[in-house]
Scaffold this motif. Structure first.
Motif, PDB file in Angstrom:
ATOM      1  N   ALA A   1       0.837  -1.199   0.000  1.00 16.79           N
ATOM      2  CA  ALA A   1       0.000   0.000   0.000  1.00 16.79           C
ATOM      3  C   ALA A   1       0.869   1.245   0.000  1.00 16.79           C
ATOM      4  O   ALA A   1       1.979   1.244   0.518  1.00 16.79           O
ATOM      5  CB  ALA A   1      -0.917   0.005   1.222  1.00 16.79           C
ATOM      6  N   THR A   2       0.312   2.299  -0.582  1.00 16.71           N
ATOM      7  CA  THR A   2       0.923   3.622  -0.549  1.00 16.71           C
ATOM      8  C   THR A   2      -0.116   4.586  -0.004  1.00 16.71           C
ATOM      9  O   THR A   2      -1.246   4.623  -0.498  1.00 16.71           O
ATOM     10  CB  THR A   2       1.364   4.068  -1.959  1.00 16.71           C
ATOM     11  OG1 THR A   2       2.319   3.140  -2.464  1.00 16.71           O
ATOM     12  CG2 THR A   2       1.962   5.464  -1.931  1.00 16.71           C
ATOM     13  N   ALA A   3       0.252   5.339   1.031  1.00 17.27           N
ATOM     14  CA  ALA A   3      -0.626   6.358   1.599  1.00 17.27           C
ATOM     15  C   ALA A   3      -0.151   7.721   1.108  1.00 17.27           C
ATOM     16  O   ALA A   3       1.020   8.073   1.269  1.00 17.27           O
ATOM     17  CB  ALA A   3      -0.607   6.299   3.122  1.00 17.27           C
ATOM     18  N   VAL A   4      -1.059   8.467   0.509  1.00 12.92           N
ATOM     19  CA  VAL A   4      -0.746   9.791  -0.021  1.00 12.92           C
ATOM     20  C   VAL A   4      -1.457  10.816   0.852  1.00 12.92           C
ATOM     21  O   VAL A   4      -2.670  10.740   1.048  1.00 12.92           O
ATOM     22  CB  VAL A   4      -1.202   9.931  -1.493  1.00 12.92           C
ATOM     23  CG1 VAL A   4      -0.776  11.285  -2.049  1.00 12.92           C
ATOM     24  CG2 VAL A   4      -0.644   8.789  -2.333  1.00 12.92           C
ATOM     25  N   ILE A   5      -0.676  11.755   1.385  1.00 13.75           N
ATOM     26  CA  ILE A   5      -1.244  12.729   2.315  1.00 13.75           C
ATOM     27  C   ILE A   5      -0.893  14.155   1.901  1.00 13.75           C
ATOM     28  O   ILE A   5      -0.021  14.371   1.066  1.00 13.75           O
ATOM     29  CB  ILE A   5      -0.770  12.472   3.757  1.00 13.75           C
ATOM     30  CG1 ILE A   5       0.748  12.740   3.886  1.00 13.75           C
ATOM     31  CG2 ILE A   5      -1.117  11.052   4.200  1.00 13.75           C
ATOM     32  CD1 ILE A   5       1.247  12.802   5.324  1.00 13.75           C
ATOM     33  N   SER A   6      -1.591  15.086   2.524  1.00 11.80           N
ATOM     34  CA  SER A   6      -1.341  16.510   2.359  1.00 11.80           C
ATOM     35  C   SER A   6      -0.966  17.069   3.728  1.00 11.80           C
ATOM     36  O   SER A   6      -1.463  16.591   4.748  1.00 11.80           O
ATOM     37  CB  SER A   6      -2.620  17.175   1.841  1.00 11.80           C
ATOM     38  OG  SER A   6      -2.571  18.569   1.999  1.00 11.80           O
ATOM     39  N   THR A   7      -0.120  18.058   3.738  1.00 17.68           N
ATOM     40  CA  THR A   7       0.315  18.635   5.016  1.00 17.68           C
ATOM     41  C   THR A   7      -0.712  19.598   5.620  1.00 17.68           C
ATOM     42  O   THR A   7      -0.546  20.033   6.758  1.00 17.68           O
ATOM     43  CB  THR A   7       1.657  19.366   4.865  1.00 17.68           C
ATOM     44  OG1 THR A   7       1.540  20.361   3.832  1.00 17.68           O
ATOM     45  CG2 THR A   7       2.770  18.388   4.520  1.00 17.68           C
ATOM     46  N   ASP A   8      -1.761  19.922   4.867  1.00 20.56           N
ATOM     47  CA  ASP A   8      -2.800  20.798   5.422  1.00 20.56           C
ATOM     48  C   ASP A   8      -4.203  20.216   5.222  1.00 20.56           C
ATOM     49  O   ASP A   8      -5.175  20.938   5.049  1.00 20.56           O
ATOM     50  CB  ASP A   8      -2.701  22.209   4.845  1.00 20.56           C
ATOM     51  CG  ASP A   8      -2.974  22.265   3.347  1.00 20.56           C
ATOM     52  OD1 ASP A   8      -3.051  21.200   2.689  1.00 20.56           O
ATOM     53  OD2 ASP A   8      -3.106  23.391   2.813  1.00 20.56           O
ATOM     54  N   ASP A   9      -4.299  18.901   5.296  1.00 21.50           N
ATOM     55  CA  ASP A   9      -5.594  18.234   5.174  1.00 21.50           C
ATOM     56  C   ASP A   9      -6.450  18.629   6.379  1.00 21.50           C
ATOM     57  O   ASP A   9      -6.053  18.418   7.524  1.00 21.50           O
ATOM     58  CB  ASP A   9      -5.393  16.713   5.145  1.00 21.50           C
ATOM     59  CG  ASP A   9      -6.658  15.951   4.807  1.00 21.50           C
ATOM     60  OD1 ASP A   9      -7.765  16.414   5.164  1.00 21.50           O
ATOM     61  OD2 ASP A   9      -6.541  14.872   4.196  1.00 21.50           O
ATOM     62  N   PRO A  10      -7.637  19.197   6.149  1.00 23.61           N
ATOM     63  CA  PRO A  10      -8.471  19.621   7.275  1.00 23.61           C
ATOM     64  C   PRO A  10      -9.052  18.457   8.083  1.00 23.61           C
ATOM     65  O   PRO A  10      -9.563  18.668   9.179  1.00 23.61           O
ATOM     66  CB  PRO A  10      -9.588  20.434   6.610  1.00 23.61           C
ATOM     67  CG  PRO A  10      -9.653  19.928   5.210  1.00 23.61           C
ATOM     68  CD  PRO A  10      -8.246  19.521   4.854  1.00 23.61           C
ATOM     69  N   TYR A  11      -8.952  17.232   7.566  1.00 18.88           N
ATOM     70  CA  TYR A  11      -9.558  16.085   8.244  1.00 18.88           C
ATOM     71  C   TYR A  11      -8.546  15.164   8.911  1.00 18.88           C
ATOM     72  O   TYR A  11      -8.925  14.149   9.490  1.00 18.88           O
ATOM     73  CB  TYR A  11     -10.419  15.287   7.266  1.00 18.88           C
ATOM     74  CG  TYR A  11     -11.477  16.166   6.635  1.00 18.88           C
ATOM     75  CD1 TYR A  11     -12.531  16.657   7.390  1.00 18.88           C
ATOM     76  CD2 TYR A  11     -11.388  16.540   5.298  1.00 18.88           C
ATOM     77  CE1 TYR A  11     -13.484  17.488   6.831  1.00 18.88           C
ATOM     78  CE2 TYR A  11     -12.335  17.372   4.731  1.00 18.88           C
ATOM     79  CZ  TYR A  11     -13.384  17.848   5.498  1.00 18.88           C
ATOM     80  OH  TYR A  11     -14.320  18.677   4.948  1.00 18.88           O
ATOM     81  N   CYS A  12      -7.265  15.530   8.840  1.00 18.54           N
ATOM     82  CA  CYS A  12      -6.254  14.700   9.494  1.00 18.54           C
ATOM     83  C   CYS A  12      -4.927  15.443   9.548  1.00 18.54           C
ATOM     84  O   CYS A  12      -4.465  15.989   8.543  1.00 18.54           O
ATOM     85  CB  CYS A  12      -6.063  13.393   8.722  1.00 18.54           C
ATOM     86  SG  CYS A  12      -5.065  12.170   9.585  1.00 18.54           S
ATOM     87  N   SER A  13      -4.322  15.445  10.716  1.00 16.03           N
ATOM     88  CA  SER A  13      -3.009  16.081  10.846  1.00 16.03           C
ATOM     89  C   SER A  13      -1.957  15.218  10.140  1.00 16.03           C
ATOM     90  O   SER A  13      -2.137  14.006   9.963  1.00 16.03           O
ATOM     91  CB  SER A  13      -2.633  16.238  12.320  1.00 16.03           C
ATOM     92  OG  SER A  13      -2.341  14.968  12.901  1.00 16.03           O
ATOM     93  N   THR A  14      -0.874  15.849   9.776  1.00 19.41           N
ATOM     94  CA  THR A  14       0.227  15.130   9.131  1.00 19.41           C
ATOM     95  C   THR A  14       0.737  14.016  10.037  1.00 19.41           C
ATOM     96  O   THR A  14       1.012  12.902   9.575  1.00 19.41           O
ATOM     97  CB  THR A  14       1.374  16.112   8.798  1.00 19.41           C
ATOM     98  OG1 THR A  14       0.851  17.156   7.974  1.00 19.41           O
ATOM     99  CG2 THR A  14       2.509  15.426   8.072  1.00 19.41           C
TER     100      THR A  14
END
Length: 183
Positions: free
Chosen positions: A120-133
């Motif tokens: 699996a690969t998890a792709v995130i954003s550093t300013d996602d309003p629904y989850c902290s980094t």
């Protein structure tokens, strides 16, 4: 090896401008339709994914956005069909344990944190309003997923300006098994 690509939208589904919907149109991916997008019940969503995987023996890659990521984690911890999945792209996993989580999503607590039985690969954003980094990185680590950060891009949805998101498709393609790794 032929693989199906199953699209797993999050809460409220993915609209026509969302990259998941665009991938359906561009690549013929299959959306896993849920009976209730507004009040999603974890068990119902897990049963539906099992049903879709059971109907066709072709192995699949899962492409999850938001609550779809939590679906993959919960489903993988309980299903007997995980051998039909060759990999998962987990985009913008939400923190359903956060105090500000809408009541419609409270039945997605606690977050399932078991290691996934497929790459699996998890792709995130550093300013996602629904989850902290930090929380997103913690989930990725617990799931055994490679972590990819796109920087400040919001919830990695249509409002993030991803369009057809070819970079995301490249991340999905990297999860495809190579001929030498197929058993």
């Amino acid at each position: 090896m032929t693989l199906r690509v199953l699209i797993l939208p999050g809460w409220l589904d993915s609209g026509p401008d969302h990259w998941q919907s665009r991938w359906e149109a561009l690549y013929g991916d299959t959306r896993v339709e849920q009976a209730d997008w507004e009040w999603p019940r974890r068990g119902d969503w897990m049963a539906r994914l099992d049903e879709v995987l059971r109907t066709e023996p072709t192995p699949a890659l899962l492409v999850a956005h938001s609550l779809g990521c939590q679906l993959v984690a919960a489903w993988a911890a309980h299903s007997r069909l995980t051998d039909r999945v060759r990999g998962a792209l987990l985009v913008a996993p939400p923190d359903t344990e956060h105090d500000g989580t809408p009541p419609q999503l409270h039945n997605w607590r606690p977050i399932v944190r078991e290691r996934l039985p497929f790459p699996a690969t998890a792709v995130i954003s550093t300013d996602d309003p629904y989850c902290s980094t930090e929380r997103a990185a913690e989930m990725a680590q617990q799931w055994g997923a490679q972590l990819v950060s796109l920087g400040p891009r919001g919830h990695l949805n249509h409002q993030s300006g991803l369009g057809d998101w070819p970079e995301g498709r490249a991340l999905l393609d990297a999860l495809r098994p190579t001929p030498s790794s197929v058993s």
